[in-house]
Write a protein that holds these residues in place. Sequence first.
Motif, PDB file in Angstrom:
ATOM      1  N   ARG A   6      24.455  79.490  14.794  1.00  0.00           N
ATOM      2  CA  ARG A   6      23.017  79.738  15.015  1.00  0.00           C
ATOM      3  C   ARG A   6      22.781  81.187  15.405  1.00  0.00           C
ATOM      4  O   ARG A   6      21.861  81.846  14.882  1.00  0.00           O
TER       5      ARG A   6
ATOM      6  N   ALA B  68      15.949  76.363  15.150  1.00  0.00           N
ATOM      7  CA  ALA B  68      17.026  75.567  14.559  1.00  0.00           C
ATOM      8  C   ALA B  68      16.787  74.077  14.768  1.00  0.00           C
ATOM      9  O   ALA B  68      16.966  73.272  13.847  1.00  0.00           O
TER      10      ALA B  68
ATOM     11  N   LEU C  24      14.062  72.718  12.487  1.00  0.00           N
ATOM     12  CA  LEU C  24      14.441  72.555  11.075  1.00  0.00           C
ATOM     13  C   LEU C  24      15.069  71.199  10.789  1.00  0.00           C
ATOM     14  O   LEU C  24      15.049  70.727   9.653  1.00  0.00           O
ATOM     15  N   ILE C  25      15.641  70.579  11.814  1.00  0.00           N
ATOM     16  CA  ILE C  25      16.261  69.271  11.586  1.00  0.00           C
ATOM     17  C   ILE C  25      15.512  68.151  12.304  1.00  0.00           C
ATOM     18  O   ILE C  25      16.013  67.036  12.409  1.00  0.00           O
TER      19      ILE C  25
ATOM     20  N   ALA D  58      20.641  73.534   7.838  1.00  0.00           N
ATOM     21  CA  ALA D  58      19.658  74.393   8.503  1.00  0.00           C
ATOM     22  C   ALA D  58      20.241  75.772   8.821  1.00  0.00           C
ATOM     23  O   ALA D  58      19.547  76.787   8.714  1.00  0.00           O
TER      24      ALA D  58
END
Length: 397
Positions: free
Chosen positions: A17, A27, A30-31, A60
Amino acid sequence: MTDDEAGRIGENVRAARRARGMSLEVAAGLIGRTKGWLSRIENGRLRLERRSDIAALAQALEVSADSLLGMPAPEIRPDRRRFSLVRLQSVLLDAAPDDPPDVRARPLPVLRAELVRSDQALCQADYTTVMQALPGVIGELCVHVATADTAGRAEALKLLIRAYGSDSTCTLRHLGETNLARVSGERAREAANLLGDPVWTGAAAFGRAHARSSANRPRALMTSPQAADAVGAHIGNSRFAREVYGMLRLSAALACEIDGDHGGARQNAAEAAQVAAPLGDSPDAWELFGPANVGVWRASLAVEAGEPGEALTYADQVEPRALASGNRRAALRVERARAHAMLDHDAQAVRELRQAERLSPQQVHNHPLVRELVADLMTRAQSRDLRGLAWRMNVAG
Protein backbone atom coordinates in the motif's frame (compact mmCIF):
# COMPACT_ATOMS: atom_id res chain seq x y z
CA MET A 1 10.10 -8.05 -1.99
CA THR A 2 12.97 -10.44 -1.29
CA ASP A 3 12.65 -13.57 0.81
CA ASP A 4 14.49 -11.80 3.64
CA GLU A 5 11.94 -9.00 3.64
CA ALA A 6 8.84 -11.13 3.41
CA GLY A 7 6.90 -11.05 6.66
CA ARG A 8 3.38 -11.74 7.69
CA ILE A 9 0.65 -11.01 5.19
CA GLY A 10 -0.41 -7.82 6.98
CA GLU A 11 3.12 -6.48 6.82
CA ASN A 12 3.26 -7.25 3.12
CA VAL A 13 -0.08 -5.48 2.58
CA ARG A 14 1.23 -2.37 4.34
CA ALA A 15 4.43 -2.39 2.27
CA ALA A 16 2.46 -2.75 -0.97
CA ARG A 17 0.00 0.00 0.00
CA ARG A 18 2.77 2.42 0.89
CA ALA A 19 4.65 1.59 -2.30
CA ARG A 20 1.50 2.61 -4.20
CA GLY A 21 1.30 5.86 -2.21
CA MET A 22 -2.21 4.88 -1.13
CA SER A 23 -3.83 5.83 2.16
CA LEU A 24 -5.52 3.31 4.45
CA GLU A 25 -8.87 4.92 3.74
CA VAL A 26 -8.51 4.73 -0.04
CA ALA A 27 -7.22 1.16 -0.06
CA ALA A 28 -9.98 -0.03 2.27
CA GLY A 29 -12.60 1.77 0.23
CA LEU A 30 -11.48 0.02 -2.96
CA ILE A 31 -12.39 -3.35 -1.48
CA GLY A 32 -15.47 -2.25 0.44
CA ARG A 33 -13.87 -2.47 3.89
CA THR A 34 -13.33 0.06 6.67
CA LYS A 35 -10.12 1.88 7.42
CA GLY A 36 -10.10 0.26 10.87
CA TRP A 37 -10.35 -3.24 9.41
CA LEU A 38 -7.38 -2.67 7.11
CA SER A 39 -5.38 -1.08 9.92
CA ARG A 40 -5.90 -4.16 12.09
CA ILE A 41 -4.81 -6.39 9.19
CA GLU A 42 -1.61 -4.42 8.65
CA ASN A 43 -0.77 -4.32 12.36
CA GLY A 44 -1.27 -8.05 12.78
CA ARG A 45 -4.27 -7.72 15.07
CA LEU A 46 -6.56 -9.42 12.53
CA ARG A 47 -5.64 -12.34 10.33
CA LEU A 48 -6.33 -12.41 6.60
CA GLU A 49 -7.78 -15.91 6.45
CA ARG A 50 -9.91 -15.87 3.30
CA ARG A 51 -8.59 -16.04 -0.22
CA SER A 52 -11.29 -13.67 -1.43
CA ASP A 53 -10.00 -10.86 0.82
CA ILE A 54 -6.41 -11.49 -0.27
CA ALA A 55 -7.46 -11.48 -3.92
CA ALA A 56 -9.38 -8.22 -3.48
CA LEU A 57 -6.45 -6.51 -1.78
CA ALA A 58 -4.03 -7.70 -4.44
CA GLN A 59 -6.27 -6.27 -7.15
CA ALA A 60 -6.71 -2.95 -5.34
CA LEU A 61 -2.97 -2.59 -4.70
CA GLU A 62 -2.09 -3.77 -8.22
CA VAL A 63 0.21 -6.56 -7.05
CA SER A 64 0.08 -10.32 -7.34
CA ALA A 65 -1.42 -12.23 -4.46
CA ASP A 66 1.89 -14.10 -4.24
CA SER A 67 3.63 -10.89 -3.18
CA LEU A 68 1.14 -10.46 -0.32
CA LEU A 69 1.33 -14.09 0.73
CA GLY A 70 5.11 -13.84 0.81
CA MET A 71 7.56 -16.72 0.78
CA PRO A 72 9.04 -18.76 3.62
CA ALA A 73 12.20 -17.24 5.02
CA PRO A 74 15.40 -18.89 3.75
CA GLU A 75 16.35 -21.91 5.81
CA ILE A 76 18.23 -25.20 5.59
CA ARG A 77 15.50 -27.69 4.80
CA PRO A 78 16.26 -31.30 5.71
CA ASP A 79 13.80 -32.66 3.13
CA ARG A 80 15.78 -31.06 0.30
CA ARG A 81 18.88 -33.02 1.28
CA ARG A 82 17.24 -36.17 -0.02
CA PHE A 83 16.29 -34.93 -3.46
CA SER A 84 16.96 -32.19 -5.97
CA LEU A 85 14.61 -30.26 -8.21
CA VAL A 86 17.25 -29.89 -10.92
CA ARG A 87 16.22 -32.88 -13.08
CA LEU A 88 12.52 -32.00 -12.98
CA GLN A 89 13.26 -28.35 -13.68
CA SER A 90 15.40 -29.32 -16.66
CA VAL A 91 12.80 -31.59 -18.25
CA LEU A 92 10.09 -28.94 -17.77
CA LEU A 93 12.10 -26.04 -19.16
CA ASP A 94 14.24 -27.76 -21.80
CA ALA A 95 11.82 -30.32 -23.27
CA ALA A 96 8.18 -30.42 -24.34
CA PRO A 97 5.67 -32.87 -25.82
CA ASP A 98 6.59 -31.65 -29.31
CA ASP A 99 10.28 -31.09 -28.50
CA PRO A 100 11.61 -34.25 -26.81
CA PRO A 101 14.97 -34.59 -25.08
CA ASP A 102 17.72 -36.68 -26.65
CA VAL A 103 17.28 -39.76 -24.44
CA ARG A 104 16.46 -43.42 -24.97
CA ALA A 105 12.86 -44.17 -23.99
CA ARG A 106 11.81 -47.26 -22.11
CA PRO A 107 8.68 -49.10 -23.33
CA LEU A 108 5.33 -47.49 -22.53
CA PRO A 109 4.24 -50.26 -20.10
CA VAL A 110 7.38 -49.61 -18.05
CA LEU A 111 6.74 -45.86 -18.02
CA ARG A 112 3.11 -46.45 -17.06
CA ALA A 113 4.24 -48.54 -14.09
CA GLU A 114 6.75 -45.87 -13.09
CA LEU A 115 4.01 -43.24 -13.19
CA VAL A 116 1.85 -45.40 -10.93
CA ARG A 117 4.80 -45.62 -8.53
CA SER A 118 5.08 -41.84 -8.60
CA ASP A 119 1.33 -41.47 -7.99
CA GLN A 120 1.49 -43.75 -4.97
CA ALA A 121 4.52 -41.95 -3.58
CA LEU A 122 2.82 -38.58 -3.97
CA CYS A 123 -0.21 -39.86 -2.06
CA GLN A 124 2.13 -40.62 0.83
CA ALA A 125 4.00 -37.29 0.53
CA ASP A 126 7.13 -39.25 -0.43
CA TYR A 127 8.72 -36.59 -2.62
CA THR A 128 12.06 -38.36 -2.74
CA THR A 129 10.51 -41.21 -4.74
CA VAL A 130 8.52 -38.79 -6.89
CA MET A 131 11.68 -36.89 -7.80
CA GLN A 132 13.49 -40.11 -8.61
CA ALA A 133 10.79 -41.35 -11.00
CA LEU A 134 9.04 -38.37 -12.53
CA PRO A 135 11.73 -36.50 -14.55
CA GLY A 136 12.73 -39.60 -16.50
CA VAL A 137 9.12 -40.60 -17.11
CA ILE A 138 8.25 -37.16 -18.50
CA GLY A 139 11.25 -36.95 -20.81
CA GLU A 140 10.81 -40.46 -22.17
CA LEU A 141 7.09 -39.98 -22.74
CA CYS A 142 7.95 -36.93 -24.84
CA VAL A 143 10.15 -39.20 -26.96
CA HIS A 144 7.23 -41.60 -27.47
CA VAL A 145 4.99 -38.71 -28.54
CA ALA A 146 7.50 -37.89 -31.27
CA THR A 147 8.26 -41.44 -32.42
CA ALA A 148 5.37 -43.82 -31.65
CA ASP A 149 2.57 -44.90 -33.95
CA THR A 150 -0.88 -43.32 -33.60
CA ALA A 151 -2.07 -45.53 -30.75
CA GLY A 152 1.22 -45.30 -28.87
CA ARG A 153 1.33 -41.53 -29.31
CA ALA A 154 -2.18 -41.15 -27.87
CA GLU A 155 -1.31 -43.28 -24.85
CA ALA A 156 1.92 -41.36 -24.28
CA LEU A 157 0.04 -38.05 -24.39
CA LYS A 158 -2.50 -39.25 -21.83
CA LEU A 159 0.26 -40.40 -19.52
CA LEU A 160 2.02 -37.06 -20.02
CA ILE A 161 -1.10 -35.12 -19.03
CA ARG A 162 -1.23 -37.15 -15.83
CA ALA A 163 2.48 -36.68 -15.17
CA TYR A 164 2.48 -32.94 -15.86
CA GLY A 165 -0.95 -31.98 -14.59
CA SER A 166 -1.27 -34.19 -11.51
CA ASP A 167 2.05 -35.45 -10.18
CA SER A 168 4.42 -32.67 -11.22
CA THR A 169 2.13 -29.69 -10.63
CA CYS A 170 0.93 -30.99 -7.26
CA THR A 171 4.43 -31.87 -6.07
CA LEU A 172 5.85 -28.49 -7.03
CA ARG A 173 2.95 -26.63 -5.42
CA HIS A 174 3.43 -28.53 -2.15
CA LEU A 175 7.12 -27.68 -2.23
CA GLY A 176 6.37 -23.99 -2.75
CA GLU A 177 7.78 -23.97 -6.31
CA THR A 178 4.83 -22.13 -7.87
CA ASN A 179 6.68 -20.83 -10.94
CA LEU A 180 7.72 -24.33 -11.97
CA ALA A 181 4.21 -25.59 -11.18
CA ARG A 182 2.84 -23.08 -13.69
CA VAL A 183 5.27 -24.33 -16.33
CA SER A 184 4.18 -27.90 -15.64
CA GLY A 185 0.54 -26.90 -16.03
CA GLU A 186 1.30 -25.29 -19.38
CA ARG A 187 3.09 -28.45 -20.54
CA ALA A 188 -0.05 -30.44 -19.68
CA ARG A 189 -2.09 -28.09 -21.85
CA GLU A 190 0.37 -28.55 -24.72
CA ALA A 191 -0.01 -32.32 -24.45
CA ALA A 192 -3.81 -32.02 -24.33
CA ASN A 193 -3.82 -29.84 -27.44
CA LEU A 194 -1.81 -32.48 -29.29
CA LEU A 195 -4.19 -35.22 -28.14
CA GLY A 196 -7.36 -33.33 -29.08
CA ASP A 197 -9.65 -35.14 -26.60
CA PRO A 198 -12.08 -32.82 -24.75
CA VAL A 199 -12.08 -34.86 -21.53
CA TRP A 200 -8.30 -34.95 -21.34
CA THR A 201 -8.27 -31.24 -22.17
CA GLY A 202 -10.41 -30.82 -19.07
CA ALA A 203 -7.97 -32.91 -17.03
CA ALA A 204 -5.13 -30.63 -18.10
CA ALA A 205 -7.25 -27.57 -17.30
CA PHE A 206 -7.68 -28.77 -13.71
CA GLY A 207 -3.93 -28.98 -13.18
CA ARG A 208 -3.42 -25.50 -14.60
CA ALA A 209 -6.22 -24.12 -12.43
CA HIS A 210 -4.39 -25.11 -9.26
CA ALA A 211 -0.78 -24.46 -10.23
CA ARG A 212 -0.89 -21.00 -8.64
CA SER A 213 -2.44 -19.77 -5.42
CA SER A 214 -6.16 -19.33 -5.97
CA ALA A 215 -5.92 -15.91 -4.32
CA ASN A 216 -4.28 -14.73 -7.54
CA ARG A 217 -7.56 -15.39 -9.35
CA PRO A 218 -5.62 -17.25 -12.08
CA ARG A 219 -7.54 -17.31 -15.34
CA ALA A 220 -7.35 -21.10 -15.49
CA LEU A 221 -9.21 -21.31 -12.18
CA MET A 222 -11.73 -18.57 -12.88
CA THR A 223 -12.72 -20.24 -16.18
CA SER A 224 -13.28 -23.61 -14.49
CA PRO A 225 -17.09 -23.35 -14.96
CA GLN A 226 -16.60 -23.20 -18.74
CA ALA A 227 -14.07 -26.05 -18.61
CA ALA A 228 -16.56 -28.15 -16.65
CA ASP A 229 -19.33 -27.38 -19.14
CA ALA A 230 -17.06 -28.46 -22.00
CA VAL A 231 -16.33 -31.82 -20.34
CA GLY A 232 -19.98 -32.25 -19.35
CA ALA A 233 -20.96 -32.47 -22.99
CA HIS A 234 -18.72 -35.55 -23.44
CA ILE A 235 -19.24 -37.59 -20.26
CA GLY A 236 -21.17 -40.56 -21.68
CA ASN A 237 -20.63 -43.69 -19.57
CA SER A 238 -17.00 -42.94 -18.77
CA ARG A 239 -16.07 -42.97 -15.09
CA PHE A 240 -12.91 -41.00 -15.88
CA ALA A 241 -14.95 -38.30 -17.61
CA ARG A 242 -17.23 -38.05 -14.57
CA GLU A 243 -14.23 -37.71 -12.29
CA VAL A 244 -12.75 -34.93 -14.41
CA TYR A 245 -16.11 -33.19 -14.62
CA GLY A 246 -16.59 -33.44 -10.85
CA MET A 247 -13.17 -32.00 -10.02
CA LEU A 248 -13.75 -29.13 -12.42
CA ARG A 249 -17.10 -28.44 -10.72
CA LEU A 250 -15.28 -28.23 -7.39
CA SER A 251 -12.77 -25.85 -8.99
CA ALA A 252 -15.69 -23.79 -10.27
CA ALA A 253 -17.08 -23.67 -6.73
CA LEU A 254 -13.78 -22.28 -5.45
CA ALA A 255 -13.70 -19.70 -8.25
CA CYS A 256 -17.21 -18.58 -7.29
CA GLU A 257 -16.28 -18.38 -3.59
CA ILE A 258 -13.26 -16.20 -4.34
CA ASP A 259 -15.53 -13.91 -6.32
CA GLY A 260 -17.97 -13.72 -3.42
CA ASP A 261 -20.64 -15.74 -5.23
CA HIS A 262 -21.62 -18.02 -2.33
CA GLY A 263 -24.71 -19.29 -4.13
CA GLY A 264 -22.72 -20.27 -7.19
CA ALA A 265 -20.14 -22.01 -5.00
CA ARG A 266 -22.82 -24.05 -3.26
CA GLN A 267 -24.47 -24.97 -6.54
CA ASN A 268 -21.24 -26.19 -8.11
CA ALA A 269 -20.23 -28.13 -4.99
CA ALA A 270 -23.67 -29.75 -4.81
CA GLU A 271 -23.37 -30.81 -8.45
CA ALA A 272 -19.99 -32.39 -7.70
CA ALA A 273 -21.44 -34.23 -4.71
CA GLN A 274 -24.28 -35.54 -6.86
CA VAL A 275 -21.82 -36.86 -9.45
CA ALA A 276 -19.61 -38.43 -6.75
CA ALA A 277 -22.33 -40.27 -4.84
CA PRO A 278 -22.87 -43.20 -7.26
CA LEU A 279 -19.14 -43.50 -7.97
CA GLY A 280 -18.11 -44.00 -4.35
CA ASP A 281 -14.55 -43.64 -3.10
CA SER A 282 -11.85 -45.47 -5.02
CA PRO A 283 -8.08 -45.28 -4.48
CA ASP A 284 -7.70 -45.33 -8.26
CA ALA A 285 -10.04 -42.40 -8.92
CA TRP A 286 -8.57 -39.49 -10.85
CA GLU A 287 -7.57 -36.84 -8.29
CA LEU A 288 -9.33 -39.10 -5.75
CA PHE A 289 -12.69 -37.76 -6.85
CA GLY A 290 -15.38 -39.29 -4.67
CA PRO A 291 -17.70 -38.42 -1.76
CA ALA A 292 -14.86 -38.15 0.77
CA ASN A 293 -12.76 -35.75 -1.30
CA VAL A 294 -15.85 -33.70 -2.12
CA GLY A 295 -16.38 -33.42 1.64
CA VAL A 296 -12.86 -32.01 2.07
CA TRP A 297 -13.53 -29.44 -0.64
CA ARG A 298 -16.88 -28.47 0.90
CA ALA A 299 -15.21 -27.95 4.27
CA SER A 300 -12.65 -25.68 2.60
CA LEU A 301 -15.34 -23.75 0.75
CA ALA A 302 -17.24 -23.19 4.00
CA VAL A 303 -14.11 -21.80 5.64
CA GLU A 304 -13.68 -19.46 2.68
CA ALA A 305 -17.29 -18.36 3.10
CA GLY A 306 -16.65 -17.53 6.77
CA GLU A 307 -18.80 -20.41 8.04
CA PRO A 308 -16.52 -22.37 10.40
CA GLY A 309 -19.37 -24.31 12.01
CA GLU A 310 -20.55 -25.51 8.63
CA ALA A 311 -16.97 -26.37 7.70
CA LEU A 312 -16.59 -28.61 10.76
CA THR A 313 -19.91 -30.27 9.98
CA TYR A 314 -18.70 -31.19 6.50
CA ALA A 315 -15.31 -32.29 7.87
CA ASP A 316 -16.94 -34.51 10.50
CA GLN A 317 -18.84 -36.32 7.75
CA VAL A 318 -15.62 -37.33 5.97
CA GLU A 319 -14.18 -40.74 6.77
CA PRO A 320 -10.41 -40.13 6.54
CA ARG A 321 -9.71 -43.77 5.68
CA ALA A 322 -11.73 -43.25 2.50
CA LEU A 323 -9.07 -40.78 1.34
CA ALA A 324 -6.30 -42.89 -0.18
CA SER A 325 -3.81 -40.03 0.17
CA GLY A 326 -1.93 -38.61 3.11
CA ASN A 327 -1.98 -35.27 1.32
CA ARG A 328 -5.76 -35.17 1.20
CA ARG A 329 -6.07 -36.34 4.80
CA ALA A 330 -3.66 -33.53 5.70
CA ALA A 331 -5.81 -31.06 3.74
CA LEU A 332 -8.83 -32.17 5.77
CA ARG A 333 -6.90 -31.51 9.00
CA VAL A 334 -5.82 -28.08 7.73
CA GLU A 335 -9.41 -27.05 7.03
CA ARG A 336 -10.47 -28.27 10.47
CA ALA A 337 -7.65 -26.21 11.98
CA ARG A 338 -8.67 -23.10 10.07
CA ALA A 339 -12.28 -23.52 11.17
CA HIS A 340 -11.34 -24.05 14.82
CA ALA A 341 -9.11 -20.96 14.73
CA MET A 342 -12.01 -18.89 13.38
CA LEU A 343 -14.01 -20.06 16.41
CA ASP A 344 -11.09 -19.24 18.77
CA HIS A 345 -10.60 -22.93 19.53
CA ASP A 346 -6.83 -22.48 19.52
CA ALA A 347 -5.87 -25.75 21.21
CA GLN A 348 -7.96 -27.76 18.75
CA ALA A 349 -6.46 -25.82 15.85
CA VAL A 350 -2.93 -26.67 16.98
CA ARG A 351 -3.80 -30.35 17.37
CA GLU A 352 -5.23 -30.48 13.85
CA LEU A 353 -2.16 -28.73 12.41
CA ARG A 354 0.18 -31.16 14.15
CA GLN A 355 -1.77 -34.09 12.68
CA ALA A 356 -1.65 -32.48 9.23
CA GLU A 357 2.10 -31.95 9.54
CA ARG A 358 2.65 -35.63 10.36
CA LEU A 359 0.74 -36.60 7.23
CA SER A 360 2.28 -34.12 4.78
CA PRO A 361 4.95 -31.85 6.26
CA GLN A 362 5.96 -30.11 3.02
CA GLN A 363 2.38 -29.25 2.16
CA VAL A 364 1.79 -27.75 5.60
CA HIS A 365 5.10 -25.91 5.82
CA ASN A 366 4.64 -24.25 2.41
CA HIS A 367 0.94 -23.36 2.71
CA PRO A 368 0.87 -19.55 3.05
CA LEU A 369 -2.45 -19.46 4.90
CA VAL A 370 -1.22 -22.09 7.35
CA ARG A 371 1.96 -20.10 7.94
CA GLU A 372 -0.16 -17.03 8.64
CA LEU A 373 -2.41 -19.04 10.96
CA VAL A 374 0.57 -20.39 12.93
CA ALA A 375 2.06 -16.91 13.27
CA ASP A 376 -1.29 -15.61 14.52
CA LEU A 377 -1.70 -18.46 17.00
CA MET A 378 1.74 -17.67 18.40
CA THR A 379 0.46 -14.22 19.39
CA ARG A 380 -2.60 -15.70 21.12
CA ALA A 381 -1.41 -18.86 22.79
CA GLN A 382 1.80 -20.69 23.63
CA SER A 383 2.31 -24.42 23.90
CA ARG A 384 5.21 -26.76 23.27
CA ASP A 385 3.42 -28.26 20.25
CA LEU A 386 2.76 -24.82 18.75
CA ARG A 387 6.29 -23.57 19.40
CA GLY A 388 7.72 -26.71 17.83
CA LEU A 389 5.51 -26.36 14.78
CA ALA A 390 6.41 -22.69 14.39
CA TRP A 391 10.12 -23.51 14.71
CA ARG A 392 9.93 -26.21 12.01
CA MET A 393 8.12 -23.77 9.73
CA ASN A 394 10.53 -20.93 10.59
CA VAL A 395 7.58 -18.80 11.64
CA ALA A 396 7.69 -16.19 14.37
CA GLY A 397 4.66 -14.78 16.14
